[in-house]
Design a protein around this motif. Structure first.
Motif, PDB file in Angstrom:
ATOM      1  N   ARG A 164       5.118   6.324  -4.166  1.00 23.50           N
ATOM      2  CA  ARG A 164       4.866   4.880  -4.105  1.00 23.50           C
ATOM      3  C   ARG A 164       5.541   4.155  -5.272  1.00 23.50           C
ATOM      4  O   ARG A 164       6.077   3.049  -5.098  1.00 23.50           O
ATOM      5  N   SER A 198       4.149   9.695   2.516  1.00 21.35           N
ATOM      6  CA  SER A 198       4.307   8.280   2.846  1.00 21.35           C
ATOM      7  C   SER A 198       3.037   7.659   3.404  1.00 21.35           C
ATOM      8  O   SER A 198       2.900   6.435   3.423  1.00 21.35           O
ATOM      9  N   ASP A 203      11.303   9.823   5.041  1.00 24.03           N
ATOM     10  CA  ASP A 203      10.082   9.023   4.966  1.00 24.03           C
ATOM     11  C   ASP A 203      10.195   7.931   3.899  1.00 24.03           C
ATOM     12  O   ASP A 203       9.621   6.841   4.056  1.00 24.03           O
ATOM     13  N   PHE A 204      10.906   8.223   2.820  1.00 24.48           N
ATOM     14  CA  PHE A 204      11.104   7.221   1.772  1.00 24.48           C
ATOM     15  C   PHE A 204      11.886   6.033   2.332  1.00 24.48           C
ATOM     16  O   PHE A 204      11.532   4.872   2.090  1.00 24.48           O
ATOM     17  N   ALA A 224       9.660   4.053   4.442  1.00 30.65           N
ATOM     18  CA  ALA A 224       8.730   3.274   3.621  1.00 30.65           C
ATOM     19  C   ALA A 224       9.410   2.030   3.055  1.00 30.65           C
ATOM     20  O   ALA A 224       8.777   0.973   2.913  1.00 30.65           O
TER      21      ALA A 224
END
Length: 342
Positions: free
Chosen positions: A137, A228, A308-309, A312
């Motif tokens: 995050r 994520s 996934d990053f 996101a």
């Protein structure tokens, strides 16, 4: 990795040294990690974290990035290169004694009288995943600062004339901060496969126990490491026989428990281009191709986390800004490569 007492001494030495080093010195120090895939080319290690990350994320030689792979200079920042740990190696400079950064101490055996319960082990695993989710995050949060308010590249925040600094909380350019968050998350993800029995197998011909825990032989990526989502795995989703190794700076701190020294698959040779492995150096790593299993799993999950990053980024910043941010993170000259066309 051999003698557990030697591991403890190595790790204690690195911990004391890291406390005294300046950030600049940390970037050039070739200090060993005693409890993870290797970060240096010394003391039995072969920069395993760097090589796994390169095998997972590098663009093909001579090929510009399409936003899914990292060009050479940007890859150096996340993976590390000679004289640096890179973002993926940063936890081995300033989080050496933080078990959650390496998914340590989530150990359990179904044997009667084992000193930790399944519930205690699961809580420690959940703490590890929560730690990695917070790093993930942080990377997404910092990535937004690589662009100006109008959505164009912020050159000063994406310049790589100098290497990034990833140790001891030293603030840096937003590209560096984004790469650091992702890299620190990847460190723990990669360690999970080396430090646990998720993907490996037990030695045959020996009784199962703390010195030969069962192997689960499960595929990667593990659903337990869905960073994520922002939610640690539910206890019901953790396999009952899952274990990681106990690591302690105290000589008898892991007495009667599954120990890191007996379960890890940390060291061996890895081709940074293909991920092919050879010469595993730990007992568990030499058993049933377990070093290769751990490396292949780590490469697979590293690619999953980067996908996934990017997703996101889209969820946070919208499709267009996220595409430009992804371009900035992966390109060596983003001010040119990621500028609006036309």
């Amino acid at each position: 990795m051999g003698n557990p007492r030697r591991h403890t001494m190595r790790r204690a030495t690195l911990l004391m040294g890291a406390a005294a080093l300046t950030p600049a010195a940390l970037l050039t120090a070739q200090a060993p990690s005693a409890q993870a895939f290797g970060t240096v080319n010394a003391l039995g290690q072969h920069a395993e974290h760097e090589r796994i990350t390169r095998a997972a994320l590098a663009c093909a030689p001579g090929r510009p990035s399409d936003g899914t792979c990292f060009e050479p200079r940007s890859l150096d920042q996340i993976a590390g290169h000679k004289g640096t740990f890179g973002a993926v190696g940063a936890p081995d400079t300033d989080e050496i004694a933080t078990p959650e950064a390496h998914c340590d101490n989530a150990d359990f055996l179904t044997a009667a009288g084992y000193p930790r319960s399944r519930e205690e082990a699961t809580r420690q695993l959940q703490a590890c995943v929560a730690k990695l989710q917070s790093r993930f995050r942080e990377g997404v949060d910092a990535a937004g600062g690589t662009l100006k308010a109008d959505g164009t590249v912020a050159p000063r925040e994406s310049d790589l004339t100098r290497d990034c600094t990833f140790s001891l909380g030293v603030p840096g350019r937003n590209k560096c901060e984004a790469i650091e968050g992702l890299g620190r998350a990847l460190h723990g993800v990669q360690d999970f496969y080396s430090h646990s029995n998720w993907a490996d197998k037990a030695a045959t011909g020996r009784p199962l126990g703390k010195d030969n825990p069962p192997g689960l032989g499960l595929p990667a990526p593990s659903p337990l490491l869905a960073l994520s989502t922002g939610r640690p795995p539910a206890a019901a989703d953790v396999p009952r026989e899952l274990t990681t190794g106990c690591f302690s700076l105290l000589p008898l701190g892991c007495s009667q428990r599954v120990q890191h020294s007996g379960l890890n698959k940390d060291t061996g040779l890895i081709d940074p281009a293909t991920g092919a492995t050879g010469n595993p150096a730990t007992d568990r790593g030499r058993t049933a191709d377990n070093f290769d299993r751990a490396v292949r799993a780590a490469i697979t999950d590293t690619r999953r986390q980067w996908t996934d990053f990017r997703d996101a980024l889209t969820a946070r910043y919208g499709k267009d800004r996220a595409a430009t941010i992804g371009c900035v993170l992966t390109h060596d000259d983003p001010a040119r490569a990621c500028a609006p066309k036309g």
